[in-house]
Design an enzyme around this catalytic site. Sequence first.
Site, short mmCIF file in Angstrom:
data_model
loop_
_atom_site.label_atom_id
_atom_site.label_comp_id
_atom_site.label_asym_id
_atom_site.label_seq_id
_atom_site.Cartn_x
_atom_site.Cartn_y
_atom_site.Cartn_z
N ARG A 5 11.56 -6.38 4.50
CA ARG A 5 11.48 -4.95 4.78
C ARG A 5 12.08 -4.65 6.16
O ARG A 5 12.74 -3.64 6.35
CB ARG A 5 10.01 -4.50 4.74
CG ARG A 5 9.83 -3.00 4.94
CD ARG A 5 8.41 -2.57 4.64
NE ARG A 5 7.49 -2.88 5.72
CZ ARG A 5 6.16 -2.68 5.67
NH1 ARG A 5 5.62 -2.19 4.57
NH2 ARG A 5 5.40 -2.98 6.68
N LYS B 40 0.83 -1.22 0.00
CA LYS B 40 0.00 0.00 0.00
C LYS B 40 0.86 1.27 0.00
O LYS B 40 0.63 2.17 -0.79
CB LYS B 40 -0.93 0.03 1.23
CG LYS B 40 -1.86 -1.15 1.35
CD LYS B 40 -2.80 -1.02 2.53
CE LYS B 40 -2.14 -1.08 3.89
NZ LYS B 40 -1.60 -2.41 4.28
N ARG C 130 11.72 -1.06 11.44
CA ARG C 130 10.43 -1.20 12.13
C ARG C 130 10.43 -2.46 12.99
O ARG C 130 10.51 -3.56 12.47
CB ARG C 130 9.29 -1.28 11.10
CG ARG C 130 8.93 0.06 10.51
CD ARG C 130 7.78 -0.07 9.55
NE ARG C 130 6.59 -0.71 10.11
CZ ARG C 130 5.42 -0.76 9.48
NH1 ARG C 130 5.29 -0.19 8.29
NH2 ARG C 130 4.40 -1.35 10.04
P1 AMP Z 1 1.08 0.21 9.03
O1 AMP Z 1 2.20 1.18 8.83
O2 AMP Z 1 -0.15 0.59 8.25
O3 AMP Z 1 1.50 -1.21 8.81
O4 AMP Z 1 0.64 0.32 10.56
C1 AMP Z 1 1.56 -0.03 11.59
C2 AMP Z 1 0.81 -0.12 12.92
O5 AMP Z 1 0.23 1.16 13.23
C3 AMP Z 1 -0.36 -1.08 12.96
O6 AMP Z 1 0.07 -2.41 13.22
C4 AMP Z 1 -1.17 -0.50 14.12
O7 AMP Z 1 -0.57 -0.80 15.37
C5 AMP Z 1 -1.00 0.99 13.90
N1 AMP Z 1 -2.08 1.54 13.01
C6 AMP Z 1 -1.91 2.11 11.78
N2 AMP Z 1 -3.10 2.47 11.26
C7 AMP Z 1 -4.04 2.13 12.17
C8 AMP Z 1 -5.47 2.20 12.22
N3 AMP Z 1 -6.17 2.73 11.19
N4 AMP Z 1 -6.09 1.75 13.33
C9 AMP Z 1 -5.41 1.24 14.37
N5 AMP Z 1 -4.08 1.10 14.38
C10 AMP Z 1 -3.38 1.53 13.30
#
Ligand code: AMP
Length: 190
Positions: free
Chosen positions: A128, A14, A134
């Site tokens: 990654r 994404k 991360r």
């Molecule tokens: P991402 O970068 O989208 O993989 O998000 C990394 C982490 O951020 C996720 O595993 C959640 O802990 C938190 N996070 C990101 N977006 C959301 C969301 N819309 N709702 C809840 N937690 C989120």
Amino acid sequence: MLNIVLFGPPGAGKGTQAEVLKDKYNLVHISTGDVFRFNIKNKTDLGLLAQSYMDKGDLVPDEVTIDMLKAEVEKNNNANGFIFDGFPRTESQAKALDEFLAQKKESIHGMVALEVPENLLVERLLKRGETSGRPDDQDESKIRNRFNEYQTKTAILQDYYATQNKYYGVNGVGSIEDITQRLCDVFDQL
Ligand code: AMP
């Protein structure tokens, strides 16, 4: 305006695709994960709160996430549209987004979902993790927990948008360029 939810499990691509598409369609890219990581880096109150959830691979609570998302949209009042990446992730978030946009006489035009098999996702995330720094990408048990959160809370959003005739699935396996082209074919119809 063009408002798209770019959807898919962790590791679907994404963020990578949103970076290309935002320039092509002149849209603002909001990644809730990136906003949380920025806050963690800067040790804000929001960052400290989010970190305790993110470190385990759990979702951050809805209320906090929704307020943060609204603030990000408000910062971009003159936008041509938005790519929402990593939001919504629960039905409450999806409903809150619909209500928030409706107040602005706006709506989501489509949920465009990158479809990738789970074994490939784990491989991509661990790879990654070698460079992204991360913590949630470096440990297979955290990755599995993120998939679990996705399956139990997020995957149902496919139905939420499908019932509004707004769901578009795209094959997320292949070269970055090929996948971008498939996404553009959908964006161009919206
Ligand atoms: P991402 O970068 O989208 O993989 O998000 C990394 C982490 O951020 C996720 O595993 C959640 O802990 C938190 N996070 C990101 N977006 C959301 C969301 N819309 N709702 C809840 N937690 C989120």
